[in-house]
Design an enzyme around this catalytic site. Structure first.
Site, PDB file in Angstrom:
ATOM      1  N   HIS A  76       0.863  -1.186   0.000  1.00 22.70           N
ATOM      2  CA  HIS A  76       0.000   0.000   0.000  1.00 22.70           C
ATOM      3  C   HIS A  76       0.894   1.228   0.000  1.00 22.70           C
ATOM      4  O   HIS A  76       1.225   1.783   1.050  1.00 22.70           O
ATOM      5  CB  HIS A  76      -0.926  -0.022   1.225  1.00 22.70           C
ATOM      6  CG  HIS A  76      -1.939   1.068   1.250  1.00 22.70           C
ATOM      7  ND1 HIS A  76      -3.116   0.993   1.958  1.00 22.70           N
ATOM      8  CD2 HIS A  76      -1.967   2.285   0.638  1.00 22.70           C
ATOM      9  CE1 HIS A  76      -3.814   2.106   1.801  1.00 22.70           C
ATOM     10  NE2 HIS A  76      -3.120   2.921   1.000  1.00 22.70           N
TER      11      HIS A  76
ATOM     12  N   HIS B 173       1.299   4.726  -2.669  1.00 24.72           N
ATOM     13  CA  HIS B 173       0.926   5.446  -3.892  1.00 24.72           C
ATOM     14  C   HIS B 173       2.203   6.045  -4.446  1.00 24.72           C
ATOM     15  O   HIS B 173       2.861   6.846  -3.761  1.00 24.72           O
ATOM     16  CB  HIS B 173      -0.078   6.558  -3.561  1.00 24.72           C
ATOM     17  CG  HIS B 173      -1.327   6.044  -2.909  1.00 24.72           C
ATOM     18  ND1 HIS B 173      -2.499   5.826  -3.605  1.00 24.72           N
ATOM     19  CD2 HIS B 173      -1.581   5.676  -1.623  1.00 24.72           C
ATOM     20  CE1 HIS B 173      -3.430   5.360  -2.768  1.00 24.72           C
ATOM     21  NE2 HIS B 173      -2.887   5.259  -1.565  1.00 24.72           N
TER      22      HIS B 173
ATOM     23  N   GLU C 251     -11.108   3.543   5.905  1.00 23.88           N
ATOM     24  CA  GLU C 251     -10.060   4.480   6.342  1.00 23.88           C
ATOM     25  C   GLU C 251     -10.763   5.603   7.117  1.00 23.88           C
ATOM     26  O   GLU C 251     -10.551   5.756   8.314  1.00 23.88           O
ATOM     27  CB  GLU C 251      -9.308   5.037   5.122  1.00 23.88           C
ATOM     28  CG  GLU C 251      -8.228   6.062   5.476  1.00 23.88           C
ATOM     29  CD  GLU C 251      -7.553   6.696   4.241  1.00 23.88           C
ATOM     30  OE1 GLU C 251      -8.126   6.612   3.130  1.00 23.88           O
ATOM     31  OE2 GLU C 251      -6.466   7.289   4.403  1.00 23.88           O
TER      32      GLU C 251
ATOM     33  N   ASP D  98       1.756   4.167   2.602  1.00 25.31           N
ATOM     34  CA  ASP D  98       0.709   4.972   1.955  1.00 25.31           C
ATOM     35  C   ASP D  98       1.326   6.092   1.101  1.00 25.31           C
ATOM     36  O   ASP D  98       1.481   5.909  -0.114  1.00 25.31           O
ATOM     37  CB  ASP D  98      -0.261   5.532   3.006  1.00 25.31           C
ATOM     38  CG  ASP D  98      -1.652   5.801   2.469  1.00 25.31           C
ATOM     39  OD1 ASP D  98      -1.907   5.512   1.292  1.00 25.31           O
ATOM     40  OD2 ASP D  98      -2.500   6.314   3.233  1.00 25.31           O
TER      41      ASP D  98
HETATM   42  N1  ADE Z   1      -4.592   8.673  -2.353  1.00 31.03           N
HETATM   43  C1  ADE Z   1      -3.371   8.752  -1.863  1.00 31.03           C
HETATM   44  N2  ADE Z   1      -3.363   8.414  -0.565  1.00 31.03           N
HETATM   45  C2  ADE Z   1      -4.637   8.098  -0.222  1.00 31.03           C
HETATM   46  C3  ADE Z   1      -5.274   7.665   0.954  1.00 31.03           C
HETATM   47  N3  ADE Z   1      -4.619   7.481   2.107  1.00 31.03           N
HETATM   48  N4  ADE Z   1      -6.595   7.449   0.933  1.00 31.03           N
HETATM   49  C4  ADE Z   1      -7.282   7.643  -0.192  1.00 31.03           C
HETATM   50  N5  ADE Z   1      -6.728   8.051  -1.334  1.00 31.03           N
HETATM   51  C5  ADE Z   1      -5.407   8.275  -1.359  1.00 31.03           C
HETATM   52 ZN    ZN Z   2      -3.733   4.740   0.267  1.00 31.35          ZN
END
Ligand code: ADE
Ligand code: ZN
Length: 322
Positions: free
Chosen positions: A8, A10, A187, A265
């Protein structure tokens, strides 16, 4: 640092202020400031949306295949140094299309970084849930000529108000293409979003999922199905999903026997990479060596690499104990 998989992250969230400033100059894009310390000082968030506003604005500096190549190359080098053996990188094509960058430039740049990666790595294409299901379907259709360059689809961006069930059809299309399916759920939104991701999208992993802990029946289901949850502790603190790291549900998730792993993340924004997340949970949550090994083992069990390769990484991990 223990060998681990990072499932996880991005790739756009690995854009460090130094590279942001360099790319802005190269591509003639205006930033609010070019002072790296001042840019970092802006990274104080009150919610997911307050982060997304800055994150999407910064992504205007990514224009060419070379930019994407540098971005992903820097992450993969940093990850290798931290003990990551396998990385499954999210990317947001809709953001770049919106900025006028062709899909080919995104795939060519990210693909070039993966081709020279020091670790095993693949791409997962994410749909921006706040742009809706039709836009997601259009994006998947546009990406299908590049089908061999990504292994799965995900769902990210603003969560509340955009439930997983909206995306049923595009996840069906992805399944028919033989793509893996994951989704951010639980989340900021509640357990109902996690139920929908399981029942309607038929995902193979839940991204975040911390609010699943509010629903005992859901916890039992996640355990029974050995459904992986990719938890991001420093992210949850930065985006105020939890008050402090000491309040995080990660130890409770482990106690419940869930297949939970630790991830970064958006490490350029949330104060650390995956190794920093491991160190933080060891320190602040008192997780011992056995618990950290369980997290690392779970990450390999949850990844989409071939089974023989996953077993080799797990053997390496257990060899480290001796
Ligand atoms: N895009 C990048 N990080 C994110 C996150 N933590 N939650 C949702 N979309 C995202
Ligand atoms: Zn994310």
């Amino acid at each position: 640092m223990l060998p681990t998989a990072e499932l996880h992250v991005h790739v756009e969230g690995t854009l460090e202020p130094e590279l942001l400033v360099r790319l802005a100059a190269r591509n003639d894009v205006a930033l609010p400031t070019t002072d790296v310390a001042a840019l970092r000082a802006r990274y104080r968030f009150t919610s997911l949306q307050s982060f997304l506003d800055i994150y999407y604005a910064n992504l205007a500096v990514l224009r060419t295949a070379e930019d994407f190549h540098e971005l992903a190359g820097a992450y993969l080098a940093r990850a290798a140094a931290a003990g990551v053996r396998r990385a499954e990188l999210f990317f947001d094509p809709q953001t770049h299309l919106r900025n006028g960058v062709p899909l080919a430039a995104v795939f060519d740049g990210l693909g070039a970084a993966l081709a020279e990666s020091p670790i095993s790595a693949d791409l997962i294409l994410c749909f921006l849930r706040d742009l809706g299901p039709e836009a997601a379907e259009e994006t998947l259709r546009a990406a299908l000529p590049f089908r061999e360059r990504f292994i799965g689809v995900g769902l990210d961006s603003a969560e509340v108000g955009f439930p997983p069930s909206l995306f049923r059809d595009v996840y069906r299309m992805a399944a028919a293409e033989g793509l893996h399916r994951v989704a951010h759920a639980g989340e900021e939104a509640g357990p109902d979003y996690v139920w929908e991701a399981l029942d309607v999208l038929e995902v193979e992993r839940i991204d975040h999922g911390i609010r699943a802990m509010e629903d005992g029946n859901l916890v039992r289901r996640l355990r029974a199905e050995r459904m992986p949850l990719t938890v991001c502790p420093l992210s949850n603190v930065s985006l105020r999903a939890v008050d402090t790291l000491a309040d995080h549900v990660l130890p409770a998730m482990l106690d419940e026997g869930l297949v939970v792993c630790v991830n970064s993340d958006d490490p350029a924004y949330f104060g650390g990479y995956v190794d920093d997340n491991y160190r933080a949970v060891a320190r602040e949550l008192g997780l011992d060596d056995a618990a950290l090994r369980t997290l690392a083992t779970n990450s390999f069990d949850a990844c989409f690499a071939p089974p023989e390769q996953r077993e080799r990484w797990k053997a390496e991990l257990s060899g480290e104990a001796n």
